[in-house]
Design an enzyme around this catalytic site. Sequence first.
Site, PDB file in Angstrom:
ATOM      1  N   HIS A 116       7.840   5.600  -4.365  1.00 25.70           N
ATOM      2  CA  HIS A 116       8.018   6.540  -4.073  1.00 25.70           C
ATOM      3  C   HIS A 116       8.804   7.012  -4.962  1.00 25.70           C
ATOM      4  O   HIS A 116       8.484   8.331  -5.587  1.00 25.70           O
ATOM      5  CB  HIS A 116       7.601   6.617  -3.060  1.00 25.70           C
ATOM      6  CG  HIS A 116       6.253   6.096  -1.973  1.00 25.70           C
ATOM      7  ND1 HIS A 116       6.891   4.972  -1.388  1.00 25.70           N
ATOM      8  CD2 HIS A 116       4.938   5.793  -2.356  1.00 25.70           C
ATOM      9  CE1 HIS A 116       5.075   4.835  -1.101  1.00 25.70           C
ATOM     10  NE2 HIS A 116       4.582   4.942  -1.671  1.00 25.70           N
TER      11      HIS A 116
ATOM     12  N   LYS B  49      -5.627   3.986   8.147  1.00 19.00           N
ATOM     13  CA  LYS B  49      -5.372   2.632   7.782  1.00 19.00           C
ATOM     14  C   LYS B  49      -4.551   1.823   8.572  1.00 19.00           C
ATOM     15  O   LYS B  49      -3.621   0.661   8.756  1.00 19.00           O
ATOM     16  CB  LYS B  49      -4.079   3.844   6.553  1.00 19.00           C
ATOM     17  CG  LYS B  49      -4.861   3.745   4.911  1.00 19.00           C
ATOM     18  CD  LYS B  49      -3.790   4.124   4.550  1.00 19.00           C
ATOM     19  CE  LYS B  49      -4.795   4.472   3.123  1.00 19.00           C
ATOM     20  NZ  LYS B  49      -3.591   4.482   2.087  1.00 19.00           N
TER      21      LYS B  49
ATOM     22  N   ARG C  32       1.300   1.496 -10.585  1.00 24.71           N
ATOM     23  CA  ARG C  32       1.846   0.941 -10.715  1.00 24.71           C
ATOM     24  C   ARG C  32       1.615  -0.081 -11.827  1.00 24.71           C
ATOM     25  O   ARG C  32       2.268  -0.779 -12.706  1.00 24.71           O
ATOM     26  CB  ARG C  32       2.450  -0.725  -9.850  1.00 24.71           C
ATOM     27  CG  ARG C  32       2.776   0.504  -8.581  1.00 24.71           C
ATOM     28  CD  ARG C  32       3.513  -0.614  -7.107  1.00 24.71           C
ATOM     29  NE  ARG C  32       1.676  -0.683  -6.822  1.00 24.71           N
ATOM     30  CZ  ARG C  32       1.573  -0.327  -5.366  1.00 24.71           C
ATOM     31  NH1 ARG C  32       1.766   0.736  -4.839  1.00 24.71           N
ATOM     32  NH2 ARG C  32       0.092  -0.460  -4.589  1.00 24.71           N
TER      33      ARG C  32
ATOM     34  N   SER D 288       4.633  -0.622  -0.519  1.00 24.93           N
ATOM     35  CA  SER D 288       4.787  -0.447   0.969  1.00 24.93           C
ATOM     36  C   SER D 288       3.732  -1.461   2.063  1.00 24.93           C
ATOM     37  O   SER D 288       5.399  -2.110   2.861  1.00 24.93           O
ATOM     38  CB  SER D 288       3.931   1.421   2.092  1.00 24.93           C
ATOM     39  OG  SER D 288       4.943   2.213   0.877  1.00 24.93           O
TER      40      SER D 288
END
Length: 162
Positions: free
Chosen positions: A17, A41, A90, A128
């Site tokens: 990030h 989430k 990514r 994460s």
Amino acid sequence: MTKAVYPGTFDPITNGHMDIIRRAKSVFEEVTVAVAISQEKRPMFDIEARVAMVKAATRGMKGVHVMPFDTLLVEFAKEIGSRMIIRGLRAVSDFEYELQIGYANASLWKEVETMYLMPSLQNAFISSSIVRSILKHKGDVSHLVPPENAAFLKDSIYVCDL
């Protein structure tokens, strides 16, 4: 355009990030890191902790602001006066999902643009969810997260037991 918004749950913020924030800052005068409340989430860290971690990691970065949000992203972007959304990619597997999100945002507000940035190769594998998995197993994440947050994460009362 001088303003961009970089949204995410940042649960927790990672070196990947930070890489994207630095890249966005090299293009835009102001970058607002928008921390999504995102209860659906089921984040490991509450919104206050996530905002605090992002603020600690970006402290001293001129033109970088951190704000929580709980609205449609395009409404938040309008609120802060930004027509540019930054998203990180990514791997190829991220592309389809991110493209759908970008198109959905454009369908909600014709003036919004999405810029996709890739982290450097050394940060491309970090997510994460990987950090959370390592934390749940009491592993060391100091090489994956900003140094300002490593001690907090190591000692965090928020870390869940399996």
